[in-house]
Write a protein that holds these residues in place. Structure first.
Motif, PDB file in Angstrom:
ATOM      1  N   GLY A  76      53.180   8.239  53.223  1.00 34.11           N
ATOM      2  CA  GLY A  76      52.107   7.551  54.318  1.00 34.11           C
ATOM      3  C   GLY A  76      51.220   6.671  53.428  1.00 34.11           C
ATOM      4  N   LYS A  77      50.025   6.193  54.231  1.00 38.62           N
ATOM      5  CA  LYS A  77      49.476   5.071  53.654  1.00 38.62           C
ATOM      6  C   LYS A  77      47.735   5.491  53.953  1.00 38.62           C
ATOM      7  CE  LYS A  77      49.766   0.263  52.821  1.00 38.62           C
ATOM      8  NZ  LYS A  77      50.297  -1.261  53.443  1.00 38.62           N
ATOM      9  N   SER A  78      47.113   5.215  52.956  1.00 35.21           N
ATOM     10  CA  SER A  78      45.586   5.374  53.305  1.00 35.21           C
ATOM     11  C   SER A  78      44.968   4.507  54.415  1.00 35.21           C
ATOM     12  CB  SER A  78      44.882   5.174  51.816  1.00 35.21           C
ATOM     13  OG  SER A  78      44.867   3.715  51.428  1.00 35.21           O
ATOM     14  N   LYS A  79      44.066   5.135  54.966  1.00 34.01           N
ATOM     15  CA  LYS A  79      43.254   4.297  56.132  1.00 34.01           C
ATOM     16  C   LYS A  79      42.743   2.954  55.624  1.00 34.01           C
ATOM     17  CE  LYS A  79      41.247   7.156  59.031  1.00 34.01           C
ATOM     18  NZ  LYS A  79      40.113   7.796  60.115  1.00 34.01           N
ATOM     19  N   ASP A  80      42.499   2.620  54.569  1.00 34.65           N
ATOM     20  CA  ASP A  80      42.116   1.385  54.039  1.00 34.65           C
ATOM     21  C   ASP A  80      43.262   0.545  53.630  1.00 34.65           C
ATOM     22  OD1 ASP A  80      42.573   2.446  51.669  1.00 34.65           O
ATOM     23  OD2 ASP A  80      40.744   2.307  50.680  1.00 34.65           O
ATOM     24  N   ASN A  81      44.352   1.194  53.631  1.00 38.31           N
ATOM     25  CA  ASN A  81      45.649   0.614  53.327  1.00 38.31           C
ATOM     26  C   ASN A  81      45.767  -0.055  51.883  1.00 38.31           C
ATOM     27  OD1 ASN A  81      46.943   0.268  55.843  1.00 38.31           O
ATOM     28  ND2 ASN A  81      45.476  -1.173  56.546  1.00 38.31           N
ATOM     29  N   GLU A  82      44.739   0.729  50.930  1.00 40.35           N
ATOM     30  CA  GLU A  82      44.840   0.434  49.628  1.00 40.35           C
ATOM     31  C   GLU A  82      45.937   1.283  48.576  1.00 40.35           C
ATOM     32  OE1 GLU A  82      42.922  -2.094  47.902  1.00 40.35           O
ATOM     33  OE2 GLU A  82      42.827  -2.615  50.365  1.00 40.35           O
ATOM     34  N   LEU A  83      46.396   2.358  49.435  1.00 43.85           N
ATOM     35  CA  LEU A  83      47.234   3.077  48.514  1.00 43.85           C
ATOM     36  C   LEU A  83      48.460   3.575  49.501  1.00 43.85           C
ATOM     37  CD1 LEU A  83      44.567   5.699  46.980  1.00 43.85           C
ATOM     38  CD2 LEU A  83      45.707   3.622  45.826  1.00 43.85           C
ATOM     39  N   VAL A  84      49.468   3.955  48.983  1.00 38.27           N
ATOM     40  CA  VAL A  84      50.524   4.356  49.497  1.00 38.27           C
ATOM     41  C   VAL A  84      50.705   5.858  49.020  1.00 38.27           C
ATOM     42  CG1 VAL A  84      53.120   4.740  49.664  1.00 38.27           C
ATOM     43  CG2 VAL A  84      52.089   2.454  49.792  1.00 38.27           C
ATOM     44  N   TYR A  85      50.687   6.889  49.606  1.00 38.28           N
ATOM     45  CA  TYR A  85      50.799   8.406  49.404  1.00 38.28           C
ATOM     46  C   TYR A  85      52.215   8.936  49.281  1.00 38.28           C
ATOM     47  CZ  TYR A  85      45.741   8.480  50.405  1.00 38.28           C
ATOM     48  OH  TYR A  85      44.236   8.224  50.563  1.00 38.28           O
ATOM     49  N   ILE A  86      52.425   9.527  48.436  1.00 41.07           N
ATOM     50  CA  ILE A  86      53.666  10.497  48.171  1.00 41.07           C
ATOM     51  C   ILE A  86      53.008  11.813  48.554  1.00 41.07           C
ATOM     52  CG2 ILE A  86      56.033  11.093  47.205  1.00 41.07           C
ATOM     53  CD1 ILE A  86      55.575   8.548  45.658  1.00 41.07           C
ATOM     54  N   TRP A  87      53.839  12.578  49.371  1.00 37.30           N
ATOM     55  CA  TRP A  87      53.232  13.949  49.783  1.00 37.30           C
ATOM     56  C   TRP A  87      54.338  14.892  49.240  1.00 37.30           C
ATOM     57  CZ3 TRP A  87      48.341  13.664  51.486  1.00 37.30           C
ATOM     58  CH2 TRP A  87      47.918  12.853  52.075  1.00 37.30           C
ATOM     59  N   HIS A  88      54.049  15.975  48.511  1.00 40.29           N
ATOM     60  CA  HIS A  88      55.028  16.746  47.726  1.00 40.29           C
ATOM     61  C   HIS A  88      54.636  18.205  48.446  1.00 40.29           C
ATOM     62  CE1 HIS A  88      55.462  13.487  45.057  1.00 40.29           C
ATOM     63  NE2 HIS A  88      54.136  13.933  44.655  1.00 40.29           N
ATOM     64  N   SER A  89      55.347  18.687  49.146  1.00 40.07           N
ATOM     65  CA  SER A  89      55.075  20.003  49.990  1.00 40.07           C
ATOM     66  C   SER A  89      56.327  20.994  49.955  1.00 40.07           C
ATOM     67  CB  SER A  89      54.912  19.612  51.364  1.00 40.07           C
ATOM     68  OG  SER A  89      54.002  18.542  51.746  1.00 40.07           O
ATOM     69  N   SER A  90      55.733  22.165  49.528  1.00 39.73           N
ATOM     70  CA  SER A  90      56.633  23.465  49.700  1.00 39.73           C
ATOM     71  C   SER A  90      55.662  24.430  50.505  1.00 39.73           C
ATOM     72  CB  SER A  90      56.839  24.194  48.330  1.00 39.73           C
ATOM     73  OG  SER A  90      55.920  24.630  47.689  1.00 39.73           O
ATOM     74  N   THR A  91      56.273  25.568  50.816  1.00 40.01           N
ATOM     75  CA  THR A  91      55.454  26.694  51.411  1.00 40.01           C
ATOM     76  C   THR A  91      54.313  26.974  51.036  1.00 40.01           C
ATOM     77  OG1 THR A  91      57.616  27.445  52.535  1.00 40.01           O
ATOM     78  CG2 THR A  91      55.950  28.683  52.758  1.00 40.01           C
ATOM     79  N   GLU A  92      54.248  27.278  49.624  1.00 38.89           N
ATOM     80  CA  GLU A  92      52.964  27.582  49.047  1.00 38.89           C
ATOM     81  C   GLU A  92      52.391  26.673  47.997  1.00 38.89           C
ATOM     82  OE1 GLU A  92      54.486  31.410  47.497  1.00 38.89           O
ATOM     83  OE2 GLU A  92      54.253  32.538  49.413  1.00 38.89           O
ATOM     84  N   THR A  93      52.757  25.584  47.894  1.00 42.05           N
ATOM     85  CA  THR A  93      52.182  24.576  47.036  1.00 42.05           C
ATOM     86  C   THR A  93      52.275  23.066  47.513  1.00 42.05           C
ATOM     87  OG1 THR A  93      52.967  26.057  45.167  1.00 42.05           O
ATOM     88  CG2 THR A  93      52.235  23.642  44.519  1.00 42.05           C
ATOM     89  N   SER A  94      51.461  22.185  47.231  1.00 36.45           N
ATOM     90  CA  SER A  94      51.620  20.974  47.746  1.00 36.45           C
ATOM     91  C   SER A  94      50.829  20.226  46.894  1.00 36.45           C
ATOM     92  CB  SER A  94      50.997  20.801  49.049  1.00 36.45           C
ATOM     93  OG  SER A  94      49.757  21.271  49.156  1.00 36.45           O
ATOM     94  N   ALA A  95      51.033  18.916  46.720  1.00 33.60           N
ATOM     95  CA  ALA A  95      50.324  17.975  45.782  1.00 33.60           C
ATOM     96  C   ALA A  95      50.633  16.481  46.431  1.00 33.60           C
ATOM     97  CB  ALA A  95      50.877  18.024  44.580  1.00 33.60           C
TER      98      ALA A  95
END
Length: 699
Positions: A241-260
Motif C-alpha cells: 500500500g502507500k502512505s496517505k502523503d504518498n511519500e512511502l510504499v508499505y509492505i505489510w507482513h501478516s500472519s494470524t498472530e504476528t504482523s509487521a
C-alpha cells in the motif's frame, strides 16, 4: 394430491450420483485414516472423470429442483427488481480528481470514471469493465492504481477466478495500453513517484501465496524486474500500500498472530525495503504516517489493541512508542483515520460500535451518534490529509447502505447517498433486535435479528434463517440486505449469531474460538439455535442454517453434532476436510492457517482437529436437507473438499433428505462475477428452503 406434491415425490425418486471408492491411506502420529474419495483432487481441474462427476451432480441438483424453476425465477426477479439499474458510487477525492464507478441498465459490471469535482464536471471514462469482460465467463479487476502524475492507470485482471492477476497499464491521456503486462501477481500495485515504475506482488502458482515484491520499470520485460523483498516464512501473507502523503510504499507482513511493516521511499527509484520494527512473534502492529510522526495500532501490552505514536527519527525501538489511545478493559480498538488536524477512531464494547473524533491540537473529543443500537459503520475513501470531512459508510439491518460526509469541526452529518430499494420497501415494516444468549459454558453470545413486524409472532411458528461464520477474528456486523427481503416478506426471521472466533466481543472472543478452543464456535451456534426456538423466535421444525467458507466448516460441524435441530443447511464453498488440507502444504494458503487452526503435524492439534473435522466425522445417522455449493476454480477452499464431503455423506447418511451439490464450473471462492448473475445463487438457496417449507405445509 396436488401438482406440487407430485413433483416433489417424483424428484425424490431421482437417483443421485454415486462416486467410486478408491481407498487412500494416510498415517501420522501412529494413526491411519482411509479416504475413499481422495482421488477427486485434480489440481489442473481437467480430469474427465472428475469433471463428469461434477456435471452429473449439477444435473441431479437441476432435476431435483426443477419443480422450483418458477419459484427461482420469481425470486431472482424479485431480488433483481429491488436493485437500481442505473447507479453510481459516491465520488472519492484523490489528488486532483474525484473517482467513482457507474452501472447502467442490465450491465453486469461497472464503468470506472473520474471527474474534476464531486458534481461530475468533465467526467472521463477510465475503464469500461463490461467491454473487458464480454469475452469471458468470469472477469474481475483488482483495485485501480493511478500514477503520481495521474496519467497512468494500472490494474489487475483475473479471468479464471483463482485470484491470480495480470497487471495492465493504460495511458489515460491517449487511451492506449502500454506493452507492459505483468503476470502471476496478487493484483495490488503501488506506484513509485517518478511515474516510471511500480511495485507489485508475485504469487506462488501452487500455494497462491503472494511472497515476492518486485519493482517494475515501464518499458522493460518482466524478467528484468527488481526483487525488493521475498517472504521466506509461508505462514505470512504479503500485501502493499502507500502512505496517505504518498511519500512511502508499505509492505505489510501478516500472519494470524504476528504482523509487521517494511517501508520503501517512494521518491527513490533505487530504494530498498527497510523494516519499521523487526518482527516479534505475537506482536501485531500497523502504521500510518502524519508529518514527522508514525501512528501505530498495536497489541503491544494490549490484548484489545491501543494506538501509539513515534517520531520518524526513533524507528526500530518500540520503547519510544507513546500512547495516543491507551488500552481499556473490554474495549476493542478496531480502526482509526488520520487527518492534519483530527484523529477519528472506532472502538467496540459489548459488541457495539463507537466512533470518536479527537482534535489533535487540543485533544478535545466528541463521540458521533447513530440512529441504531447495532449497526455497521466503517471509514472509506479518506485519501486526503488536508480536509475536515470524514467519509463514512453506515448500515443496519433495517437501514440501507448510507454514505456520509461528516464535518469534523462540528460533527454534522451530510447524507451523500442512501441505496435506493425499488418496489414497496418501507423500513418501518421491519424490526431489528439485539439479544445476548447464554452458551452452555455461561458466556453470552450476541445475536442480531431482523423480521417483518406484521408477519412475526413470538410463538415459535416463524421459519428461522440463522447465519454464522466465527473464524479469523472476522466480525459480521448487522447490515442491510435487499436480497434478504425475499425471506423476511415470507415470514422468515433472520438471525446472525456472533459466535466465538469473531471479535464481536473483542480479541478474547476470537482467541476463545480458534485452535484448541474451536469447539466453542460450534457450541455457540447450536446453543443460539436452541435458545431462539425456546424464546419463540423460530419454529423448531423450520430452522435453516447457513455459512460459507470457514462458515461452511461451521455448517459441517453442526450437521454432525446437532443434525436434529435443522430442517435445512446451506454450506457455501465449505472448508470441511480440515485435517487432510492442513497436513498438505502444497494446498493454497495451508501454512498461513496454522495459527488459526493449529498445525496437525503436532499430535495435540491433529487429535483436536480430528475431533471436529466435518469430513472425518461423517456418521451413519440422519442429516438435515443440505445444499452444498462451490466453484471449480476456488482458490481458498478447493472444489474437492465439498465434492468429497458430499460423496461421503451420500454413502453414510441414513435418511432420505435432500443432499444437493452445485458447482459453478466457471467461478471461484466468491461465486459468479457480475452484479446480476450472482443473484441466481441467492435464488437457488432461498428456493431450496422455501420449497422445504412448502413440502411441510403440504403434508
Amino acid at each position: 394430491m396436488n401438482t406440487k406434491t407430485t413433483n416433489v415425490v417424483h424428484a425424490s425418486s431421482l437417483k443421485a450420483p454415486v462416486a467410486k471408492k478408491v481407498p487412500h491411506e494416510m498415517t501420522i502420529h501412529n494413526d491411519t485414516r482411509t479416504d475413499n474419495y481422495y482421488w477427486m483432487r485434480d489440481d489442473k481441474r481437467s480430469d474427465p472423470e472428475i469433471i463428469a462427476h461434477l456435471n452429473a451432480e449439477n444435473a441431479y441438483t437441476d432435476a431435483v429442483m426443477a419443480h422450483t424453476d418458477t419459484l427461482q425465477q420469481q425470486l431472482f426477479e424479485e431480488i433483481k427488481g429491488r436493485i437500481v439499474k442505473d447507479d453510481n458510487s459516491v465520488p472519492v477525492k484523490q489528488g486532483n480528481y474525484f473517482y467513482s464507478s457507474e452501472v447502467t441498465g442490465d450491465n453486469e459490471y461497472p464503468v470506472s470514471v473520474r471527474a474534476d469535482d464531486f458534481a461530475g464536471t468533465n467526467k472521463t471514462v477510465l475503464l469500461d469493465i463490461n467491454e473487458l469482460a464480454k469475452n469471458h465467463e468470469y472477469y474481475n479487476v483488482s483495485s485501480l492504481s493511478i500514477s503520481q502524475d495521474e496519467n497512468l492507470l494500472a490494474y489487475g485482471e483475473d479471468t479464471v477466478s483463482r485470484r491470480i492477476y495480470t497487471i495492465k497499464v493504460k495511458n489515460l491521456t491517449t487511451g492506449e495500453y502500454l506493452a507492459d503486462e505483468i503476470t502471476g501477481t496478487s493484483g495490488s500495485i503501488a506506484w513509485q513517484n517518478d511515474n516510471k515504475s511500480f511495485y507489485y506482488i508475485k504469487k506462488d502458482p501452487q500455494t497462491l501465496l503472494g511472497y515476492q515484491v518486485f519493482r517494475h520499470q515501464l518499458g522493460t520485460d518482466q524478467t528484468e524486474d527488481v526483487l525488493i523483498f521475498e517472504e521466506k516464512d509461508q505462514t505470512f501473507y504479503t500485501s502493499i500500500g502507500k502512505s496517505k502523503d504518498n511519500e512511502l510504499v508499505y509492505i505489510w507482513h501478516s500472519s494470524t498472530e504476528t504482523s509487521a511493516v517494511s517501508i520503501i521511499d517512494a521518491n527513490d527509484p533505487n530504494a530498498t525495503a527497510k523494516p519499521f520494527l523487526a518482527r516479534e512473534e505475537g506482536l501485531e502492529y500497523s502504521i500510518s504516517k502524519l508529518g514527522q510522526q508514525f501512528y501505530v495500532l498495536t497489541n503491544y501490552n494490549a490484548v484489545n489493541f491501543r494506538l501509539m505514536k513515534v517520531s520518524t527519527d526513533q524507528l526500530g525501538d518500540k520503547s519510544k512508542w507513546q500512547d495516543v489511545i491507551a488500552p481499556a478493559e473490554g474495549v476493542m480498538l478496531e480502526d482509526y483515520e488520520l487527518f492534519d488536524n483530527y484523529l477519528v477512531y472506532q472502538q467496540r464494547s459489548n459488541g457495539l460500535t463507537h466512533v470518536t473524533v479527537r482534535q489533535l491540537d487540543s485533544n478535545e473529543e466528541r463521540e458521533l451518534h447513530f440512529n441504531d443500537e447495532a449497526f455497521t459503520a466503517f471509514f472509506y475513501g479518506n485519501k486526503e490529509l488536508n480536509t475536515k470531512k470524514l467519509r463514512l459508510y453506515y448500515s443496519s439491518m433495517t437501514t440501507p447502505a448510507s454514505h456520509f460526509d461528516i464535518n469534523l469541526d462540528n460533527s454534522e452529518f451530510t447524507l451523500l447517498k442512501q441505496a435506493e430499494v425499488l418496489g414497496d420497501f418501507n423500513a418501518d415494516n421491519y424490526k431489528s433486535e439485539r439479544l445476548m444468549i447464554p452458551a452452555r459454558d455461561g458466556k453470552e453470545v450476541p445475536v442480531s435479528l431482523v423480521y417483518r413486524k406484521d408477519l412475526f409472532k413470538k410463538d415459535g411458528t416463524n421459519p428461522l434463517y440463522q447465519y454464522g461464520y466465527g473464524s479469523y477474528g472476522s466480525t459480521i456486523d448487522p447490515s442491510f440486505s435487499s436480497s434478504r427481503l425475499s425471506l423476511l416478506d415470507r415470514g422468515f426471521v433472520y438471525a446472525i449469531a456472533h459466535i466465538r472466533g469473531s471479535e464481536m466481543l473483542g480479541r478474547p472472543w476470537y482467541e476463545d474460538g480458534k485452535k484448541l478452543t474451536k469447539q466453542n464456535t460450534f457450541n455457540d451456534f447450536i446453543d443460539v439455535t436452541k435458545a431462539l426456538v425456546e424464546q419463540g423466535y423460530g419454529a423448531k421444525d423450520k430452522i435453516f442454517a447457513v455459512g460459507g467458507s470457514a462458515g461452511g466448516l461451521l455448517m459441517g460441524a453442526i450437521a454432525n453434532q446437532a443434525p436434529e435441530l435443522y430442517c435445512g443447511i446451506a454450506a457455501q464453498v465449505p472448508f470441511v476436510d480440515v485435517v487432510t488440507t492442513m497436513l498438505d502444504e502444497s494446498i493454497p494458503l495451508t501454512t498461513n492457517e496454522y495459527d488459526e487452526w493449529g498445525n496437525p503435524n503436532q499430535k495435540e492439534y491433529y487429535e483436536y482437529m480430528l475431533s471436529y473435522s466435518p469430513y472425518d466425522n461423517v456418521g451413519q445417522h440422519d442429516y438435515p436437507n443440505m445444499l452444498v455449493t462451490t466453484g471449480l476454480h476456488d482458490s481458498q477452499v478447493q472444489y474437492f473438499e465439498p465434492m468429497k464431503w458430499v460423496a461421503k455423506l451420500r454413502e453414510m447418511k441414513t435418511d432420505n433428505n435432500r443432499l444437493l451439490f452445485k458447482t459453478d464450473m466457471e467461478a471461484g471462492h466468491g461465486g459468479a462475477s457480475g452484479r446480476f448473475k450472482a443473484l441466481h445463487e441467492d435464488a437457488l438457496e432461498y428456493a431450496f428452503f422455501i420449497d422445504l417449507l412448502n413440502e411441510k405445509a403440504a403434508k
